[in-house]
Design a protein around this motif. Structure first.
Motif, PDB file in Angstrom:
ATOM      1  N   GLU A   1      -7.896  19.769  20.507  1.00 58.44           N
ATOM      2  CA  GLU A   1      -7.560  20.000  19.104  1.00 58.44           C
ATOM      3  C   GLU A   1      -8.490  19.208  18.193  1.00 58.44           C
ATOM      4  OE1 GLU A   1      -2.750  20.717  19.161  1.00 58.44           O
ATOM      5  OE2 GLU A   1      -3.492  18.678  19.370  1.00 58.44           O
ATOM      6  N   ALA A   2      -8.737  17.961  18.548  1.00 59.88           N
ATOM      7  CA  ALA A   2      -9.611  17.115  17.731  1.00 59.88           C
ATOM      8  C   ALA A   2     -11.039  17.645  17.731  1.00 59.88           C
ATOM      9  CB  ALA A   2      -9.568  15.671  18.249  1.00 59.88           C
ATOM     10  N   GLN A   3     -11.528  18.106  18.892  1.00 61.75           N
ATOM     11  CA  GLN A   3     -12.886  18.647  18.971  1.00 61.75           C
ATOM     12  C   GLN A   3     -13.018  19.911  18.127  1.00 61.75           C
ATOM     13  OE1 GLN A   3     -13.123  18.940  23.227  1.00 61.75           O
ATOM     14  NE2 GLN A   3     -14.187  16.971  23.438  1.00 61.75           N
ATOM     15  N   SER A   4     -11.978  20.739  18.125  1.00 62.32           N
ATOM     16  CA  SER A   4     -11.989  21.952  17.303  1.00 62.32           C
ATOM     17  C   SER A   4     -12.048  21.588  15.813  1.00 62.32           C
ATOM     18  CB  SER A   4     -10.743  22.780  17.609  1.00 62.32           C
ATOM     19  OG  SER A   4     -10.659  23.873  16.755  1.00 62.32           O
ATOM     20  N   PHE A   5     -11.262  20.595  15.414  1.00 62.41           N
ATOM     21  CA  PHE A   5     -11.269  20.148  14.020  1.00 62.41           C
ATOM     22  C   PHE A   5     -12.632  19.548  13.649  1.00 62.41           C
ATOM     23  CE2 PHE A   5     -10.049  16.911  10.731  1.00 62.41           C
ATOM     24  CZ  PHE A   5      -9.742  17.824   9.732  1.00 62.41           C
ATOM     25  N   ARG A   6     -13.242  18.813  14.584  1.00 65.36           N
ATOM     26  CA  ARG A   6     -14.573  18.239  14.359  1.00 65.36           C
ATOM     27  C   ARG A   6     -15.580  19.337  14.082  1.00 65.36           C
ATOM     28  NH1 ARG A   6     -19.031  18.446  16.949  1.00 65.36           N
ATOM     29  NH2 ARG A   6     -20.641  16.916  16.591  1.00 65.36           N
ATOM     30  N   LYS A   7     -15.520  20.439  14.853  1.00 65.34           N
ATOM     31  CA  LYS A   7     -16.447  21.561  14.642  1.00 65.34           C
ATOM     32  C   LYS A   7     -16.292  22.126  13.236  1.00 65.34           C
ATOM     33  CE  LYS A   7     -16.692  22.928  19.485  1.00 65.34           C
ATOM     34  NZ  LYS A   7     -16.279  23.901  20.501  1.00 65.34           N
ATOM     35  N   GLN A   8     -15.046  22.231  12.768  1.00 65.38           N
ATOM     36  CA  GLN A   8     -14.814  22.735  11.418  1.00 65.38           C
ATOM     37  C   GLN A   8     -15.438  21.802  10.374  1.00 65.38           C
ATOM     38  OE1 GLN A   8     -10.614  23.298  10.911  1.00 65.38           O
ATOM     39  NE2 GLN A   8     -10.452  24.790  12.566  1.00 65.38           N
ATOM     40  N   LEU A   9     -15.273  20.502  10.584  1.00 64.40           N
ATOM     41  CA  LEU A   9     -15.844  19.536   9.633  1.00 64.40           C
ATOM     42  C   LEU A   9     -17.367  19.567   9.657  1.00 64.40           C
ATOM     43  CD1 LEU A   9     -13.461  16.471  10.076  1.00 64.40           C
ATOM     44  CD2 LEU A   9     -13.603  18.018   8.134  1.00 64.40           C
ATOM     45  N   VAL A  10     -17.964  19.721  10.855  1.00 69.59           N
ATOM     46  CA  VAL A  10     -19.421  19.819  10.954  1.00 69.59           C
ATOM     47  C   VAL A  10     -19.908  21.055  10.201  1.00 69.59           C
ATOM     48  CG1 VAL A  10     -21.327  20.252  12.566  1.00 69.59           C
ATOM     49  CG2 VAL A  10     -19.642  18.473  13.075  1.00 69.59           C
ATOM     50  N   ASN A  11     -19.182  22.178  10.339  1.00 72.46           N
ATOM     51  CA  ASN A  11     -19.552  23.406   9.622  1.00 72.46           C
ATOM     52  C   ASN A  11     -19.425  23.227   8.106  1.00 72.46           C
ATOM     53  OD1 ASN A  11     -20.112  24.749  11.992  1.00 72.46           O
ATOM     54  ND2 ASN A  11     -18.075  25.645  12.164  1.00 72.46           N
ATOM     55  N   MET A  12     -18.544  22.320   7.665  1.00 73.64           N
ATOM     56  CA  MET A  12     -18.388  22.049   6.236  1.00 73.64           C
ATOM     57  C   MET A  12     -19.469  21.109   5.716  1.00 73.64           C
ATOM     58  SD  MET A  12     -14.241  21.581   6.046  1.00 73.64           S
ATOM     59  CE  MET A  12     -14.311  20.820   4.442  1.00 73.64           C
ATOM     60  N   GLY A  13     -20.258  20.493   6.629  1.00 70.71           N
ATOM     61  CA  GLY A  13     -21.333  19.618   6.186  1.00 70.71           C
ATOM     62  C   GLY A  13     -21.219  18.181   6.649  1.00 70.71           C
ATOM     63  N   PHE A  14     -20.158  17.817   7.360  1.00 74.78           N
ATOM     64  CA  PHE A  14     -20.009  16.457   7.872  1.00 74.78           C
ATOM     65  C   PHE A  14     -20.707  16.377   9.232  1.00 74.78           C
ATOM     66  CE2 PHE A  14     -16.466  16.982   4.964  1.00 74.78           C
ATOM     67  CZ  PHE A  14     -16.480  15.787   4.252  1.00 74.78           C
ATOM     68  N   LYS A  15     -22.039  16.326   9.207  1.00 73.80           N
ATOM     69  CA  LYS A  15     -22.845  16.407  10.438  1.00 73.80           C
ATOM     70  C   LYS A  15     -22.628  15.204  11.360  1.00 73.80           C
ATOM     71  CE  LYS A  15     -24.921  20.144   9.027  1.00 73.80           C
ATOM     72  NZ  LYS A  15     -24.346  21.395   9.376  1.00 73.80           N
ATOM     73  N   ASP A  16     -22.266  14.042  10.797  1.00 74.85           N
ATOM     74  CA  ASP A  16     -22.115  12.825  11.593  1.00 74.85           C
ATOM     75  C   ASP A  16     -20.702  12.644  12.150  1.00 74.85           C
ATOM     76  OD1 ASP A  16     -24.732  12.243  10.985  1.00 74.85           O
ATOM     77  OD2 ASP A  16     -24.212  11.036   9.233  1.00 74.85           O
ATOM     78  N   ALA A  17     -19.818  13.582  11.917  1.00 77.92           N
ATOM     79  CA  ALA A  17     -18.423  13.436  12.357  1.00 77.92           C
ATOM     80  C   ALA A  17     -18.343  13.389  13.881  1.00 77.92           C
ATOM     81  CB  ALA A  17     -17.586  14.600  11.838  1.00 77.92           C
ATOM     82  N   PHE A  18     -17.452  12.545  14.391  1.00 77.43           N
ATOM     83  CA  PHE A  18     -17.242  12.467  15.847  1.00 77.43           C
ATOM     84  C   PHE A  18     -15.772  12.179  16.135  1.00 77.43           C
ATOM     85  CE2 PHE A  18     -18.454   8.216  14.480  1.00 77.43           C
ATOM     86  CZ  PHE A  18     -17.508   7.406  15.086  1.00 77.43           C
ATOM     87  N   VAL A  19     -15.361  12.473  17.371  1.00 77.10           N
ATOM     88  CA  VAL A  19     -13.970  12.312  17.787  1.00 77.10           C
ATOM     89  C   VAL A  19     -13.805  10.940  18.445  1.00 77.10           C
ATOM     90  CG1 VAL A  19     -12.135  13.192  19.281  1.00 77.10           C
ATOM     91  CG2 VAL A  19     -13.690  14.785  18.152  1.00 77.10           C
ATOM     92  N   ALA A  20     -12.733  10.255  18.058  1.00 81.73           N
ATOM     93  CA  ALA A  20     -12.397   8.961  18.676  1.00 81.73           C
ATOM     94  C   ALA A  20     -10.911   8.967  19.027  1.00 81.73           C
ATOM     95  CB  ALA A  20     -12.708   7.819  17.728  1.00 81.73           C
ATOM     96  N   SER A  21     -10.558   8.215  20.064  1.00 79.16           N
ATOM     97  CA  SER A  21      -9.151   8.092  20.443  1.00 79.16           C
ATOM     98  C   SER A  21      -8.614   6.767  19.930  1.00 79.16           C
ATOM     99  CB  SER A  21      -9.003   8.194  21.963  1.00 79.16           C
ATOM    100  OG  SER A  21      -9.787   7.235  22.613  1.00 79.16           O
ATOM    101  N   TYR A  22      -7.335   6.789  19.511  1.00 81.78           N
ATOM    102  CA  TYR A  22      -6.680   5.618  18.950  1.00 81.78           C
ATOM    103  C   TYR A  22      -5.331   5.428  19.625  1.00 81.78           C
ATOM    104  CZ  TYR A  22     -10.075   6.094  15.181  1.00 81.78           C
ATOM    105  OH  TYR A  22     -11.227   6.180  14.459  1.00 81.78           O
ATOM    106  N   GLN A  23      -4.934   4.163  19.763  1.00 86.35           N
ATOM    107  CA  GLN A  23      -3.606   3.857  20.292  1.00 86.35           C
ATOM    108  C   GLN A  23      -3.120   2.591  19.606  1.00 86.35           C
ATOM    109  OE1 GLN A  23      -3.409   3.664  24.548  1.00 86.35           O
ATOM    110  NE2 GLN A  23      -1.222   3.968  24.550  1.00 86.35           N
TER     111      GLN A  23
END
Length: 199
Positions: free
Chosen positions: A166-188
């Protein structure tokens, strides 16, 4: 890196605030339903106790009076019919209480699942990091944003996802919007665990 319009950011914050208010109302409803569940369980137990005593008492009285006189057998049959009607009403009430108990159990399970997910690992998409903590982009009160200190930077992330996909899919959407440096991280527990594979 594209800029977010202030009106879009305000709309985003309003939507997140609305979602948080809805979550708080749901939690209040869960607490209210839990109180109702306890009350219904107590009523059910009391009702079962009285029903058992009523049935035993009715059977005892019926058998005692039937043994004393055979003249009153017709009256005893009428009493037994009245008792059977009362028993049917009690069975109907118990069935209704059982249905309510099942509904409240579902609400309780939802509440417990939400509490469990709060302690689990979540995934978010980091879109920016800052050297200083002077950015008013996010508030810790917002449910779908993370603003975490990752030495020596402050990381700003969007979204809380249960799965990496789900996070990777959302990242792709953000990259398509212009956030080229966006990346997925896990948090706890509010801390970044690691940077995940973007694909």
């Amino acid at each position: 890196m594209p800029f977010i319009e202030e009106s879009d950011l305000l709309d985003l914050h309003k939507d997140i605030d609305k979602a948080q208010i809805i979550n708080e109302r749901l939690l209040d409803q869960i607490k209210f339903k839990n109180k109702d569940l306890r009350k219904i369980r107590l009523q059910r137990n009391i009702l079962l106790g009285f029903t058992s005593l009523f049935i035993v008492g009715t059977l005892a009285i019926t058998s005692f009076t039937a043994g004393l006189s055979s003249k009153n057998s017709f009256e005893n049959q009428n009493n037994l019919l009245v008792s059977l009607d009362s028993l049917e009403a009690i069975k109907t009430r118990m069935g209704n209480l059982k249905v309510q108990n099942e509904e409240l159990s579902l609400v309780k399970e939802f509440y417990l699942a939400k509490a469990f997910l709060d302690k689990e690992k979540v995934y978010s998409v980091q879109v920016k990091s800052f050297v200083e903590n002077n950015v008013t982009l996010a508030s810790e009160a917002l449910t779908n944003t993370l603003f975490v200190k990752t030495n020596p930077f402050y990381a700003y992330s969007l979204g809380n996802f249960e799965t990496l996909d789900e996070a990777q899919s959302f990242r792709k959407q953000l990259v398509n919007m212009g956030f080229k440096d966006a990346f997925v991280a896990s948090y706890q527990d509010g801390k970044r665990v690691k940077i995940e594979d973007p694909y």
